[in-house]
Design a protein around this motif. Structure first.
Motif, PDB file in Angstrom:
ATOM      1  N   ASN A 172       0.837  -1.194   0.000  1.00 49.45           N
ATOM      2  CA  ASN A 172       0.000   0.000   0.000  1.00 49.45           C
ATOM      3  C   ASN A 172       0.874   1.246   0.000  1.00 49.45           C
ATOM      4  OD1 ASN A 172      -2.457  -1.359   0.039  1.00 49.45           O
ATOM      5  ND2 ASN A 172      -2.486  -1.510   2.264  1.00 49.45           N
ATOM      6  N   THR A 173       0.474   2.234  -0.788  1.00 51.52           N
ATOM      7  CA  THR A 173       1.257   3.473  -0.879  1.00 51.52           C
ATOM      8  C   THR A 173       0.520   4.651  -0.256  1.00 51.52           C
ATOM      9  OG1 THR A 173       0.320   3.854  -3.081  1.00 51.52           O
ATOM     10  CG2 THR A 173       2.442   2.713  -2.962  1.00 51.52           C
ATOM     11  N   GLY A 174      -0.528   4.359   0.512  1.00 47.88           N
ATOM     12  CA  GLY A 174      -1.301   5.444   1.109  1.00 47.88           C
ATOM     13  C   GLY A 174      -0.540   6.225   2.163  1.00 47.88           C
ATOM     14  N   LYS A 175       0.344   5.533   2.884  1.00 52.66           N
ATOM     15  CA  LYS A 175       1.096   6.205   3.949  1.00 52.66           C
ATOM     16  C   LYS A 175       2.375   6.805   3.391  1.00 52.66           C
ATOM     17  CE  LYS A 175      -0.592   3.142   7.600  1.00 52.66           C
ATOM     18  NZ  LYS A 175      -0.211   2.195   8.686  1.00 52.66           N
ATOM     19  N   GLN A 176       2.570   8.075   3.639  1.00 52.34           N
ATOM     20  CA  GLN A 176       3.785   8.740   3.195  1.00 52.34           C
ATOM     21  C   GLN A 176       4.982   8.274   4.017  1.00 52.34           C
ATOM     22  OE1 GLN A 176       4.121  10.792   0.608  1.00 52.34           O
ATOM     23  NE2 GLN A 176       1.944  10.560   0.105  1.00 52.34           N
ATOM     24  N   ASN A 177       6.128   8.172   3.328  1.00 50.30           N
ATOM     25  CA  ASN A 177       7.382   7.797   3.990  1.00 50.30           C
ATOM     26  C   ASN A 177       7.281   6.458   4.724  1.00 50.30           C
ATOM     27  OD1 ASN A 177       8.550  10.291   3.195  1.00 50.30           O
ATOM     28  ND2 ASN A 177       7.551  11.309   4.932  1.00 50.30           N
ATOM     29  N   ALA A 178       6.511   5.540   4.174  1.00 51.46           N
ATOM     30  CA  ALA A 178       6.410   4.213   4.783  1.00 51.46           C
ATOM     31  C   ALA A 178       7.757   3.514   4.697  1.00 51.46           C
ATOM     32  CB  ALA A 178       5.344   3.395   4.064  1.00 51.46           C
ATOM     33  N   ASN A 179       8.090   2.802   5.734  1.00 48.76           N
ATOM     34  CA  ASN A 179       9.363   2.100   5.782  1.00 48.76           C
ATOM     35  C   ASN A 179       9.311   0.886   4.853  1.00 48.76           C
ATOM     36  OD1 ASN A 179      11.819   1.013   6.388  1.00 48.76           O
ATOM     37  ND2 ASN A 179      11.253   0.312   8.442  1.00 48.76           N
ATOM     38  N   LYS A 180      10.128   0.913   3.805  1.00 48.67           N
ATOM     39  CA  LYS A 180      10.127  -0.173   2.818  1.00 48.67           C
ATOM     40  C   LYS A 180      11.322  -1.103   2.987  1.00 48.67           C
ATOM     41  CE  LYS A 180       7.735   2.589  -0.698  1.00 48.67           C
ATOM     42  NZ  LYS A 180       7.708   3.866   0.019  1.00 48.67           N
ATOM     43  N   GLU A 181      12.126  -0.891   3.972  1.00 50.52           N
ATOM     44  CA  GLU A 181      13.323  -1.699   4.158  1.00 50.52           C
ATOM     45  C   GLU A 181      12.956  -3.163   4.406  1.00 50.52           C
ATOM     46  OE1 GLU A 181      17.358  -1.812   6.953  1.00 50.52           O
ATOM     47  OE2 GLU A 181      15.789  -0.326   7.305  1.00 50.52           O
ATOM     48  N   ASN A 182      13.588  -4.045   3.643  1.00 50.02           N
ATOM     49  CA  ASN A 182      13.368  -5.486   3.754  1.00 50.02           C
ATOM     50  C   ASN A 182      11.893  -5.862   3.572  1.00 50.02           C
ATOM     51  OD1 ASN A 182      16.080  -6.314   4.237  1.00 50.02           O
ATOM     52  ND2 ASN A 182      15.896  -5.537   6.339  1.00 50.02           N
ATOM     53  N   GLN A 198       7.247 -13.413 -10.184  1.00 43.41           N
ATOM     54  CA  GLN A 198       8.189 -12.302 -10.200  1.00 43.41           C
ATOM     55  C   GLN A 198       8.001 -11.467  -8.942  1.00 43.41           C
ATOM     56  OE1 GLN A 198       7.358 -10.024 -13.844  1.00 43.41           O
ATOM     57  NE2 GLN A 198       6.462  -8.412 -12.607  1.00 43.41           N
ATOM     58  N   PHE A 199       9.051 -10.706  -8.606  1.00 45.77           N
ATOM     59  CA  PHE A 199       8.992  -9.908  -7.380  1.00 45.77           C
ATOM     60  C   PHE A 199       9.927  -8.709  -7.468  1.00 45.77           C
ATOM     61  CE2 PHE A 199      12.196 -13.252  -6.620  1.00 45.77           C
ATOM     62  CZ  PHE A 199      13.311 -12.484  -6.309  1.00 45.77           C
ATOM     63  N   TYR A 200       9.601  -7.678  -6.701  1.00 46.63           N
ATOM     64  CA  TYR A 200      10.461  -6.524  -6.435  1.00 46.63           C
ATOM     65  C   TYR A 200      10.521  -6.388  -4.918  1.00 46.63           C
ATOM     66  CZ  TYR A 200      10.241  -5.102 -11.335  1.00 46.63           C
ATOM     67  OH  TYR A 200      10.360  -5.063 -12.705  1.00 46.63           O
ATOM     68  N   VAL A 201      11.702  -6.307  -4.369  1.00 43.96           N
ATOM     69  CA  VAL A 201      11.846  -6.310  -2.923  1.00 43.96           C
ATOM     70  C   VAL A 201      13.002  -5.421  -2.497  1.00 43.96           C
ATOM     71  CG1 VAL A 201      13.317  -8.384  -2.971  1.00 43.96           C
ATOM     72  CG2 VAL A 201      12.058  -7.815  -0.890  1.00 43.96           C
ATOM     73  N   ARG A 202      12.788  -4.643  -1.430  1.00 44.69           N
ATOM     74  CA  ARG A 202      13.872  -3.865  -0.839  1.00 44.69           C
ATOM     75  C   ARG A 202      14.681  -4.791   0.064  1.00 44.69           C
ATOM     76  NH1 ARG A 202      12.982   1.748  -0.854  1.00 44.69           N
ATOM     77  NH2 ARG A 202      12.186   2.241  -2.924  1.00 44.69           N
ATOM     78  N   THR A 203      15.991  -4.640   0.012  1.00 42.39           N
ATOM     79  CA  THR A 203      16.865  -5.546   0.752  1.00 42.39           C
ATOM     80  C   THR A 203      17.944  -4.777   1.510  1.00 42.39           C
ATOM     81  OG1 THR A 203      18.536  -5.790  -0.990  1.00 42.39           O
ATOM     82  CG2 THR A 203      16.574  -7.188  -1.151  1.00 42.39           C
TER      83      THR A 203
END
Length: 277
Positions: A172-182, A198-203
């Motif tokens: 969800n992108t509704g929250k600003q500055n959401a922590n996407k780490e890992n 397929q996937f896209y992931v922060r690592t």
């Protein structure tokens, strides 16, 4: 005497003639009613020649992956923040052409939260990929409150029996500055098997040097049961929005093939694996 005998015979023939006329008039209707009573409101069974309940067409993993890759090529989607800068919520609509990715609304009306099935399947896939080393162990599992899951049908339009049911999972992108780490950002998950296409992931990876692309695609291919990967030789450096990627080719459908890309966005530490034609 002869006249009396003739008269008596005539009298005897009159009832017979009346009976014949009556039988001709009411006989067919009576017979029809009798036959109706024998047939109507009766359950009868008849075995078919094949003796089977029907035939259900099924696709193997390579064919399903190929169909989905073709459908995804028809979509205009910001696949990464690196290339789109901001993520957008897109409303998929039915497309016309050879392949189409359309929203599947079947079996969702009676469920309060149908997206929970997609989230559960995706978490199952994440656990399996972490055990195999395809995803870093630090990647977190999904929470329903933080993700959306939409069910789609990837369809070969000329041959609609060739279709794949998939969940599109998105953070969800509704929250600003959401922590996407890992955290997983996007994924396509098989609705039947739970396999992640397929996937896209922060690592926590900080460099392309930390990414073992050959090892990732080999283990992922084994997990998907699609055979051994072959390195794709005709790579164009402009194919991706990052210079850090490597492409592989797999058997697709009939004489066609599917390209699988393992890539990395430096700076935001985003690892991805995607399928394309």
């Amino acid at each position: 005497m002869k006249r009396k005998s003739g008269k008596m015979i005539g009298l005897l023939l009159i009832p017979l003639a009346v009976g014949i006329v009556g039988l001709a008039v009411w006989g067919p209707e009576a017979m029809a009613q009798y036959r109706d009573r024998e047939i109507l409101n009766q359950i009868r069974t008849k075995e078919t020649e094949t003796g089977t309940e029907g035939y259900r067409y099924s696709l193997n993993s390579n064919e399903k992956m190929y169909i989905l890759s073709q459908c995804l090529n028809n979509q205009v989607i910001p696949e990464s923040e690196q290339s789109a800068m901001t993520r957008m919520e897109l409303d998929y609509q039915e497309l016309k052409g050879t392949y189409a990715l359309v929203v599947n609304r079947q079996n969702t009306a009676d469920e309060e939260k149908p997206e929970s099935s997609g989230i559960d399947l995706c978490n199952q896939g994440i656990r399996e990929l972490k055990e195999l080393g395809v995803l870093p162990s630090q990647v977190r599992e999904l929470k329903e409150s933080a993700y959306t899951a939409v069910l789609y049908s990837a369809i070969d339009v000329p041959e609609p029996r060739n279709n794949v049911l998939v969940w599109k999972i998105g953070l969800n992108t509704g929250k600003q500055n959401a922590n996407k780490e890992n955290r997983l950002l996007d994924a396509y998950v098989d609705a039947d098997t739970g396999k992640i296409y397929q996937f896209y992931v922060r690592t926590g990876l900080t460099s392309w040097k930390d990414v073992d692309a050959d090892g990732i695609v080999r283990k992922w291919a084994e997990y998907m049961e699609i055979g051994e990967p072959q390195e794709y030789e005709n790579t164009n450096p402009l194919d991706e929005a990052t210079p850090y990627f490597k492409k592989y080719v797999f058997t697709g459908m009939e004489d066609s093939s599917t390209i699988v890309t393992v890539g990395f966005y430096d700076g935001i530490n985003e690892l991805y694996l995607k399928i394309s034609k």
